[in-house]
Design a protein around this motif. Structure first.
Motif: not given
Length: 385
Positions: A48-59
């Motif tokens: 997953l991407p490290r940080d992404k708006w309105f989508a699944r991310d690492q957080a």
């Protein structure tokens, strides 16, 4: 009747754990399912991407993994010991309520006619109904005596639970005397300390089971990798559990105890000033002694939780290192023949970590300190988040 029922429940809990082998004192299937799902979230994090708006991310994936780790932590806490602690807390609540009722009855007794037990109250069948018929000083003394007897019976039940809990802990490899269990149960961190001890016992059992499953699978790589992934999650669980305990002590317990001590010192200083100004020496001297006793209890409380925090902190430093090693090993496991040995090494590591943070051995020196300790715990819980 209540007492005999409770004693039966405690005995049943202890019998369950005393006759369970090290593979069955927790819900293995549930724990395995939670650990396996946590591994899946760990695997997802790297995709997953490290940080992404309105989508699944690492957080997002990390949050889901940590949620499952917290759930697994609860599952690995030995259910019979959890039940004992719950029963113990219920008894504490009953005693606190009864003491409140006794204080109220003593107030009513002050203004009641100074006569013996009335006929109506004497023959009223239950204590609850007697509270409605009580009118004389004798009536209230009868009710006070009944509630004091209740407290004595419940305190005996608490003593029984402490002994049974010490024996149950010993059966899973955690050596504490009934007096030491009493000290921990009287503190605001006691449930955490006893829970950590039980969880470590479960983790050692889990890793032994995973090693055997790996061997039974014929070192099949897909199974071996899955099983070692669960060991890796257990390492993360230990780090999370230990860090939460340290934060609780440092952020919630010690600052409040420091403030309690400051208040006690201020009370002592004010009392001494009032004595110099001609205040009632007898009353003020009593206040000074009471605050000094409180400060002794605070010092004991501070020393106890600080010692345990330091033990856990020492263990945490190694846990963090071992967790990094476990993650690296999980990512690089390619030869299935390596895995059962790695898992058994992990079991030894968890044993060493458990030994590093064994509960501190401190018991109460006298009943006065124990009572002050209990009052401090009530104040800490009331002041807690």
């Amino acid at each position: 009747m209540y007492k005999s029922l409770l004693a039966g429940l405690v005995l049943a809990c202890f019998t369950t754990i005393a006759h369970a082998d090290t593979d069955t004192f927790f819900d293995r299937d549930k724990a395995f399912s939670q650990l396996k799902d946590a591994v899946a979230y760990f695997d997802e994090i790297g995709t997953l991407p490290r940080d992404k708006w309105f989508a699944r991310d690492q957080a997002s994936a990390t949050s889901d993994m940590n949620r499952l780790i917290d759930e697994a932590m609860e599952t690995l806490d030995v259910p019979t010991l959890v039940d004992m602690r719950r029963q113990y807390r219920a008894l504490e609540d009953h005693i606190a309520d009864e003491r409140t009722r006794i204080a109220e009855l003593k107030e009513k007794r002050l203004t009641a006619p100074d006569t013996e037990v009335s006929t109506l109250t004497r023959y009223t069948p239950t204590d609850m109904l007697k509270t409605f018929t009580a009118s004389t000083r004798g009536d209230y003394e009868l009710l006070i005596k009944a509630r004091q007897d209740n407290i004595s019976a419940w305190q005996q039940d608490m003593d029984t639970i402490e002994q049974q809990m010490a024996e149950a802990l010993n059966s899973i490899g955690v050596t504490l005397s009934a007096a030491e269990v009493d000290t921990w149960l009287s503190s605001a961190v006691g449930d955490d300390v006893l829970s950590m001890s039980a969880v470590f016992a479960s983790i050692k059992a889990v890793t032994g089971q995973l090693a055997r499953l790996t061997e039974d699978s014929g070192e099949d790589l897909s199974y071996a990798r899955r099983y070692y992934g669960m060991v890796m999650i257990l390492h993360k669980l230990v780090v999370r559990m230990q860090q939460q305990f340290i934060d609780h002590v440092d952020q919630d317990i010690l600052p409040v105890l420091t403030e309690f001590d400051r208040q006690a010192q201020a009370n002592i200083a004010q009392a001494r000033t009032l004595i110099q100004q001609g205040g009632n020496r007898s009353s003020l001297s009593g206040n000074i002694e009471a605050n000094q006793l409180t400060r002794q209890a605070i010092a004991l409380y501070t020393r106890l939780v600080s010692q345990q925090r330091d033990r856990v902190r020492q263990s945490l430093a190694r846990s963090q290192q071992e967790a990094q090693v476990a993650v690296n090993t999980y990512r690089t496991v390619n030869l299935s023949s390596q895995v059962s040995g790695l898992i058994r090494e992990g079991q030894k590591t968890f044993l060493a970590l458990s030994n590093l943070q064994i509960p501190a051995t401190t018991t109460f020196k006298n009943q006065q300190i124990k009572e002050e300790f209990r009052k401090l715990t009530e104040r800490l819980r009331a002041a807690g988040p």
